[in-house]
Design a protein around this motif. Sequence first.
Motif, PDB file in Angstrom:
ATOM      1  N   GLN A  44       0.832  -1.212   0.000  1.00  0.00           N
ATOM      2  CA  GLN A  44       0.000   0.000   0.000  1.00  0.00           C
ATOM      3  C   GLN A  44       0.864   1.258   0.000  1.00  0.00           C
ATOM      4  O   GLN A  44       0.542   2.250  -0.667  1.00  0.00           O
ATOM      5  N   ALA A  45       1.987   1.205   0.723  1.00  0.00           N
ATOM      6  CA  ALA A  45       2.910   2.348   0.735  1.00  0.00           C
ATOM      7  C   ALA A  45       3.462   2.587  -0.670  1.00  0.00           C
ATOM      8  O   ALA A  45       3.498   3.723  -1.168  1.00  0.00           O
ATOM      9  N   ILE A  46       3.871   1.511  -1.330  1.00  0.00           N
ATOM     10  CA  ILE A  46       4.460   1.640  -2.665  1.00  0.00           C
ATOM     11  C   ILE A  46       3.396   2.053  -3.688  1.00  0.00           C
ATOM     12  O   ILE A  46       3.651   2.856  -4.586  1.00  0.00           O
ATOM     13  N   ALA A  47       2.169   1.535  -3.517  1.00  0.00           N
ATOM     14  CA  ALA A  47       1.077   1.939  -4.423  1.00  0.00           C
ATOM     15  C   ALA A  47       0.896   3.454  -4.388  1.00  0.00           C
ATOM     16  O   ALA A  47       0.806   4.109  -5.434  1.00  0.00           O
ATOM     17  N   ALA A  48       0.876   4.026  -3.187  1.00  0.00           N
ATOM     18  CA  ALA A  48       0.682   5.480  -3.059  1.00  0.00           C
ATOM     19  C   ALA A  48       1.896   6.241  -3.571  1.00  0.00           C
ATOM     20  O   ALA A  48       1.763   7.270  -4.246  1.00  0.00           O
ATOM     21  N   ALA A  49       3.092   5.721  -3.267  1.00  0.00           N
ATOM     22  CA  ALA A  49       4.323   6.427  -3.653  1.00  0.00           C
ATOM     23  C   ALA A  49       4.502   6.458  -5.173  1.00  0.00           C
ATOM     24  O   ALA A  49       4.945   7.462  -5.733  1.00  0.00           O
ATOM     25  N   ARG A  50       4.147   5.359  -5.860  1.00  0.00           N
ATOM     26  CA  ARG A  50       4.307   5.339  -7.327  1.00  0.00           C
ATOM     27  C   ARG A  50       3.444   6.406  -7.990  1.00  0.00           C
ATOM     28  O   ARG A  50       3.732   6.862  -9.091  1.00  0.00           O
ATOM     29  N   LEU A  51       2.366   6.800  -7.316  1.00  0.00           N
ATOM     30  CA  LEU A  51       1.479   7.819  -7.880  1.00  0.00           C
ATOM     31  C   LEU A  51       2.003   9.218  -7.592  1.00  0.00           C
ATOM     32  O   LEU A  51       1.488  10.207  -8.111  1.00  0.00           O
ATOM     33  N   GLY A  52       3.031   9.291  -6.748  1.00  0.00           N
ATOM     34  CA  GLY A  52       3.643  10.591  -6.451  1.00  0.00           C
ATOM     35  C   GLY A  52       3.382  11.093  -5.049  1.00  0.00           C
ATOM     36  O   GLY A  52       3.686  12.252  -4.737  1.00  0.00           O
ATOM     37  N   SER A  53       2.814  10.255  -4.185  1.00  0.00           N
ATOM     38  CA  SER A  53       2.549  10.704  -2.818  1.00  0.00           C
ATOM     39  C   SER A  53       3.826  10.825  -2.002  1.00  0.00           C
ATOM     40  O   SER A  53       4.823  10.159  -2.295  1.00  0.00           O
ATOM     41  N   ASN A  54       3.742  11.639  -0.964  1.00  0.00           N
ATOM     42  CA  ASN A  54       4.768  11.718   0.068  1.00  0.00           C
ATOM     43  C   ASN A  54       4.430  10.635   1.096  1.00  0.00           C
ATOM     44  O   ASN A  54       3.462  10.770   1.831  1.00  0.00           O
ATOM     45  N   VAL A  55       5.202   9.532   1.101  1.00  0.00           N
ATOM     46  CA  VAL A  55       4.845   8.371   1.922  1.00  0.00           C
ATOM     47  C   VAL A  55       5.986   7.959   2.838  1.00  0.00           C
ATOM     48  O   VAL A  55       7.143   7.906   2.415  1.00  0.00           O
TER      49      VAL A  55
END
Length: 305
Positions: A44-55
């Motif tokens: 879930q962390a990587i899913a959000a980060a690949r979209l450009g989130s600050n995770v």
Amino acid sequence: MKKILVIGSFMTDLVVKADRFVEEGETIIGNSFNQFTGGKGANQAIAAARLGSNVEMIGELGKDSFGKDQIQSLENNNVKHDHVLFTGKAKSGVGNPQVDASGNNRIVVVPGANLKLTPKNLEELSNTIQSADIIVLQLEIPFETVYKAIELGHKYHKQIILNPAPAADLNQDYASMVTYMTPNEHEAQMLTGIDTSTPDGIKKSASELLKQGYQNVIITIGDKGSYFVNKNVEIQISAYKVKAVDSTAAGDAFIGAFAYGLSRGNSIQDSLQYASAVSAIAVTKMGAQPSLPSKKEVDDFLKNN
Ligand SMILES: Nc1ncnc2c1ncn2[C@@H]1O[C@H](COP(=O)(O)OP(=O)(O)O)[C@@H](O)[C@H]1O
Ligand SMILES: [Mg+2]
């Protein structure tokens, strides 16, 4: 952009493929072996980060090569990992699926170091929790630790997304502190005892979760899309029509993308729609982390769908 903090699990999948399952006392020669970084938290962390989130991610690993690989994977995907803990008392979490020629699997999961993440660890990391805006939780770490994360998140006025997976009974005392409760249909059934095999059952189960105290409920329903409800509104999102190849991590893609939407300040409706696209792309590709799309892939997909 708001900061997302995932407090959750790391699992390394050691996948063995053979023509058939092995019997008791038997040794057979398999066809392939593969190793993949995973775990619902890391996914879930990587899913959000690949979209450009600050995770950022908090979790616990063993002092072994699987732990090193997991950190490398976070690093490669721009997930902050300064507060990932390492224990000498357990090995990093592993899953060991045996897959037969038809693609059926038998899986042994050993959570190992994931179960060493304690409520006290989170209290010691309360600055990190305060630094985040959105906290994302699943159930592959000890329940008491999940409850402590909810308590601290609530105390610091954070938005809390709880993905109650794998399915388990939960202490309802914490329900009202959870901003978004996001089970799939099976988990919703487990949490409410209501048959979720029909659209009507999904709605009943979701409203039961509201009654339990959860502020907003999102039930994901595989290729039937997702259903959102709170006290005031109800939203149904249909799934994108895609050629499904492997639904592993569909839920993780959905949660990571929904958190990304919220972190951008997007509306719930827009965040759900975006999550639907991201998770649809994930099911068109093999594997968990390899199937999680970048923002560019999602943009291209949305132009054509
Ligand atoms: N076959 C599919 N086609 C398109 N979208 C899908 C498909 N399967 C899952 N999804 C999307 O992924 C989301 C999560 O999938 P789901 O199976 O409900 O979660 P989980 O992986 O936790 O079981 C769904 O709400 C849907 O948007
Ligand atoms: Mg499913």
